[in-house]
Motif scaffolding. Structure first.
Motif, short mmCIF file in Angstrom:
data_model
loop_
_atom_site.label_atom_id
_atom_site.label_comp_id
_atom_site.label_asym_id
_atom_site.label_seq_id
_atom_site.Cartn_x
_atom_site.Cartn_y
_atom_site.Cartn_z
N PRO A 104 3.59 14.36 7.51
CA PRO A 104 3.32 12.70 7.64
C PRO A 104 3.47 11.33 7.60
CG PRO A 104 6.25 13.55 7.32
CD PRO A 104 4.53 14.78 8.31
N HIS A 105 3.51 11.81 9.00
CA HIS A 105 2.68 11.11 9.89
C HIS A 105 1.79 11.05 10.58
CE1 HIS A 105 7.39 9.37 9.90
NE2 HIS A 105 7.41 11.06 10.36
N TRP A 106 0.94 10.69 10.23
CA TRP A 106 -0.20 11.10 10.78
C TRP A 106 -1.32 9.63 11.11
CZ3 TRP A 106 -4.40 9.04 8.34
CH2 TRP A 106 -4.32 8.55 6.87
N GLN A 107 -0.85 8.40 10.68
CA GLN A 107 -1.06 7.36 10.43
C GLN A 107 -1.26 7.28 12.30
OE1 GLN A 107 -0.23 5.11 8.12
NE2 GLN A 107 -2.19 4.97 6.96
N ILE A 108 -0.44 7.32 13.01
CA ILE A 108 -0.19 7.14 14.61
C ILE A 108 -1.37 7.78 15.17
CG2 ILE A 108 0.89 9.55 15.08
CD1 ILE A 108 3.17 7.69 16.63
N SER A 112 -3.57 -2.74 5.03
CA SER A 112 -3.69 -1.31 5.71
C SER A 112 -5.53 -0.87 5.15
CB SER A 112 -2.47 -0.54 5.68
OG SER A 112 -2.78 0.15 4.31
N LEU A 155 -8.21 -5.28 18.24
CA LEU A 155 -9.00 -3.83 17.76
C LEU A 155 -7.97 -3.13 18.38
CD1 LEU A 155 -13.10 -3.88 17.26
CD2 LEU A 155 -10.97 -3.25 15.30
N LEU A 156 -7.85 -3.13 19.66
CA LEU A 156 -6.21 -2.85 20.33
C LEU A 156 -4.75 -2.72 19.68
CD1 LEU A 156 -6.33 -0.71 23.60
CD2 LEU A 156 -5.20 -3.14 23.64
N PHE A 184 -7.73 3.35 17.24
CA PHE A 184 -8.34 2.06 17.49
C PHE A 184 -7.90 2.26 19.18
CE2 PHE A 184 -7.22 0.44 13.11
CZ PHE A 184 -8.09 0.11 13.24
N THR A 228 -7.50 -2.61 7.21
CA THR A 228 -8.20 -1.78 8.98
C THR A 228 -8.18 -0.49 8.57
OG1 THR A 228 -5.67 -1.47 8.19
CG2 THR A 228 -5.77 -3.55 9.97
N THR A 229 -7.88 -0.15 7.55
CA THR A 229 -8.96 1.63 7.78
C THR A 229 -9.76 1.06 7.19
OG1 THR A 229 -6.80 1.99 6.42
CG2 THR A 229 -9.25 3.59 6.37
N ILE A 263 -3.72 -3.57 17.37
CA ILE A 263 -3.87 -3.80 15.74
C ILE A 263 -3.86 -2.02 15.81
CG2 ILE A 263 -5.43 -2.27 13.39
CD1 ILE A 263 -3.84 -5.24 12.86
N GLY A 264 -4.23 -1.15 16.74
CA GLY A 264 -3.69 0.10 16.51
C GLY A 264 -2.67 0.02 17.70
N LEU A 265 -2.28 -0.92 18.47
CA LEU A 265 -0.75 -0.74 19.42
C LEU A 265 0.22 -0.85 18.12
CD1 LEU A 265 0.73 0.09 21.96
CD2 LEU A 265 0.75 -2.24 21.53
N GLU A 310 4.22 3.95 12.90
CA GLU A 310 4.61 4.92 12.98
C GLU A 310 5.86 5.91 13.49
OE1 GLU A 310 2.51 4.99 9.34
OE2 GLU A 310 3.55 7.11 10.11
N ASP A 355 4.42 -6.56 9.50
CA ASP A 355 3.26 -6.59 8.93
C ASP A 355 3.29 -7.80 8.04
OD1 ASP A 355 1.81 -4.79 8.57
OD2 ASP A 355 1.69 -3.69 7.32
N TYR A 377 -0.09 -0.22 14.62
CA TYR A 377 0.08 1.21 13.84
C TYR A 377 1.10 2.17 14.73
CZ TYR A 377 -3.40 1.07 10.24
OH TYR A 377 -3.92 1.01 9.19
N ILE A 378 0.39 2.57 15.79
CA ILE A 378 1.38 3.17 16.83
C ILE A 378 3.31 3.13 16.71
CG2 ILE A 378 2.11 4.35 18.82
CD1 ILE A 378 -0.94 3.75 19.21
N ILE A 430 8.74 7.92 12.47
CA ILE A 430 8.84 9.09 12.67
C ILE A 430 10.55 8.97 13.14
CG2 ILE A 430 8.97 11.09 14.81
CD1 ILE A 430 6.05 9.70 14.75
N LEU A 461 -4.05 6.74 14.03
CA LEU A 461 -4.76 6.35 13.52
C LEU A 461 -4.89 5.16 14.55
CD1 LEU A 461 -4.92 4.43 9.74
CD2 LEU A 461 -7.05 5.54 11.18
N GLY A 462 -3.64 4.47 14.68
CA GLY A 462 -3.44 4.00 15.88
C GLY A 462 -4.24 4.32 17.36
N LEU A 463 -3.96 6.05 17.66
CA LEU A 463 -4.20 5.96 18.48
C LEU A 463 -5.79 6.20 18.72
CD1 LEU A 463 -1.97 9.84 19.35
CD2 LEU A 463 -2.22 7.16 20.71
#
Lengths: 292, 345
Positions: free
Chosen positions: B304-308, B265, A101-102, B314, B268-269, A104-106, A112, A224, A108-109, A116, B310-312
């Motif tokens: 548009p980058h709101w998924q960041i 995704s 979980l941790l 998690f 994971t969501t 996967i969150g990383l 994204e 992915d 995502y970060i 950006i 989600l990561g935070l």
């Protein structure tokens, strides 16, 4: 045997070796870190992607692919070490679920964050001119760049094997994988060894990310794609088993290399067929004897 | 004080006394379901539309949590079942547009359960990291099928223009306008009984105890005579079936199915939805879904980058609030209770 068929075979063989090299470079770190630390890093391929983007940025600003190949993996490995020290060490004794979980969150970060900085579009990176051409073999004209990828993988593998088998440091690392407490009692810093292994795993994946950039481009979904593929390799090879990962990466290379020559439209399914086949014969993966 | 004593004696007279935690949990359940039912009368139509999405996502997250909470299995490919059901329903309706709604849902859910039985044989054999990785690859496989099999699934375009016309008992009702309170209540009429049945099965029957026993110590449960593989497999099938209900209702609510409902995704969501609400409480994921939809709507309007985020979320949940919002509320509630207890002494 026709000439055309021979050239198809040669092309398939080269694709096989290229795919084998790349996918093993990516998956090796994942499975070794799991084997040694019991840590499952779902952000592993996010670092691979990061290396691709770093290579793109370096090539764009300096024009030198070689500089990118030298710098990007080191930068990514250093970022990885920082993340390992700050975040992952807290979870080495936690459940696999928390680790997944941790990380996967990383992932995502990182994904994204890359969007950006670099946006949603895909980038191509030109290979250095010396590698851009093609060569002919048995009637097939093939890209030189594929040979380059294979040789990078071979060189890295040889260097790491020599370090592991032939040096004192390598001996300590191998010992720490099996008897961490004993190695610690002898006065070695096991924590530092772990971090080193982690960094080398990320370094390999990052090298794959850099050499992948001229081949398939750099794009937001590459983490992915590589994650699913690496998971298949690691599960089918047996969690934590480096030889297993090596063999399955080769199997995937064969089906991908030859399969996409002969049945290209179904290539997306090949990895799943390999995984299913291996798990039918050996439910714990090729070399997955121990409970994981 | 005298009131609580009185309540205790009457409860004791009625039969086996429930623990105060169990009573609080039941009360919270009733409150949550009541709020969900009456919500459309207070909010705007676009919010009702969001609520429809949220309850389907919530049921999906509950189905994920069925495996996570009760069997300790972390699935990374649960969207395979959700998406399978959504596509299956769309395809069923395209072949037989006059299929009555109950039959349609039952058919979809049954086929998803059978899929769960087949895949469960492979997945449930190992737990821990193996389970997560196997389910992830299965999820990726289903995405690949939905993406590639354009003749049936429509590829990236997906499938649309299917809507159940035959509502059987409600001849005057229509599902043609998604987002209305009618559609929402119709969805709840199927969703709540399905979720309640799963809740009752796992929280109030010996079967639930067996599932938890297998999770907490598989060897010991095996020595006690439980077929531990069978117990896990049965829970896996139940989870798949519930995900099937969620997917079927979601397809009705949306009137549209695309690869978004099977992709990784989404798998994971649903994990973050479940953990946000709190995986320790059966209904926690439903709360998580409502919050998730509300927050993600606002965030996605912002950037548009709101998924960041989600990561935070998690990372933050794993490090600081492993029991989610329900866990936070529960610990606050317990603190209040102990303080009151001290005052009474």
């Amino acid at each position: 045997m026709t000439h055309a068929f021979a050239s198809l075979l040669v092309a398939g063989a080269l694709d096989t070796l290229t795919f084998w090299s790349l996918s093993f470079m990516i998956a090796a770190g994942l499975t070794v870190v799991f084997g040694m630390l019991g840590f499952l890093n779902a952000a592993h391929t996010a670092f691979y992607m990061l290396a691709g983007y770093a290579a793109y940025a370096i090539v764009r600003h300096t024009g030198s692919f070689w500089l990118a190949l030298a710098l990007a993996p080191v930068i990514v490995a250093l970022i990885g070490v920082a993340v390992e020290r700050l975040l992952f060490t807290r979870l080495y004794r936690a459940s696999h679920a928390s680790q997944l979980l941790l990380t996967i969150g990383l992932a995502y970060i990182i994904a994204e964050g890359a969007k950006i900085i670099w946006g949603d579009s895909a980038f191509t990176v030109a290979p250095p001119p010396i590698l851009a051409g093609r060569f002919s073999l048995l009637g097939a004209t093939l890209p030189i760049y594929h040979l380059f990828i294979i040789s990078v993988a071979l060189v890295l593998l040889c260097v790491i094997s020599v370090l592991l088998v032939g040096t004192r440091l390598g001996m300590v690392v191998r010992a720490a994988a099996v008897y961490p407490e004993m190695v610690g009692a002898l006065g070695f810093k096991v924590r530092t060894i772990y971090t080193l292994v982690f960094a080398v795993g990320l370094f390999l994946a990052a090298c794959a990310g850099v050499v992948m950039a001229p081949l398939a481009g750099v794009y937001p979904g590459m983490a992915d794609d590589a994650l699913v593929q690496s998971f298949i390799i690691v599960v089918a090879g047996g969690l934590g088993s480096l030889p297993g990962a090596f063999i399955v990466a080769g199997l995937l290379g064969v089906v991908q290399g030859f399969g996409s020559v002969f049945f290209s439209s179904y290539a997306i399914f090949f990895p799943f067929i390999v995984l299913g086949g291996v798990l039918l014969v050996r439910p714990h993966g090729l070399f997955g004897g121990r409970a994981a | 004080m005298s009131q609580t004593l009185l309540a205790r004696t009457t409860a004791a007279d009625r039969g086996p006394r429930l623990s105060s935690a169990k009573r609080a949990e039941t009360a919270a359940t009733v409150l949550l379901l009541a709020l969900l039912i009456v919500a459309p009368t207070f909010v705007s139509r676009s919010t009702v539309n969001d609520l429809g999405q949220a309850v389907c996502l919530g049921l999906f997250a509950i189905s994920f949590n069925l495996l996570f909470k009760y069997s300790g299995l972390l699935s990374f490919g649960h969207a395979a079942f959700f998406g399978f059901a959504a596509y299956a329903e769309a395809l069923l309706l395209q072949s037989w547009p006059g299929l009555p709604l109950p039959l349609l849902v039952v058919g979809t859910v049954l086929s998803t359960a059978i899929l769960g039985l087949l895949l469960g044989q492979v997945c449930v054999r190992r737990s821990g990291a193996y389970f997560s990785m196997t389910t992830l690859t299965i999820g990726a496989f289903f995405y690949a099928v939905a993406f590639k099999w354009q003749g049936v699934t429509g590829g990236t375009d997906g499938l649309d223009s299917f809507m159940p016309q035959n509502l059987l008992l409600l001849p005057r009702w229509s599902l043609d306008n998604p987002g209305t309170a009618q559609t929402y209540w119709l969805i709840l009429a199927i969703l709540i009984p399905a979720a309640l049945a799963a809740w009752a099965l796992l929280e109030w029957t010996p079967w639930g105890n067996a599932v938890v026993a297998v999770r907490s110590n598989e060897k010991r449960a095996a020595f006690l005579g439980y077929d531990t593989h069978g117990v896990k497999l049965a829970n896996f099938v139940l989870s798949a079936a519930l995900a099937g209900v969620a997917g079927a209702l979601w397809a009705i609510d949306n009137g549209f199915v695309s690869t978004d409902s099977v992709d990784l995704s989404f798998s994971t969501t649903v994990i973050i939805v479940a953990l946000l609400g709190g995986s320790g409480w059966f209904w926690g994921p439903m709360v998580g879904a409502v919050i998730y939809i509300a927050v993600s709507d606002r965030l996605s309007a912002l950037t548009p980058h709101w998924q960041i985020f989600l990561g935070l979320a998690f990372v933050g949940i794993v490090l600081f609030a492993p029991r989610g919002l329900a866990g936070l509320v529960q610990s606050i509630w317990q603190r209040v209770l102990t303080r009151r207890g001290r005052q009474n002494v």
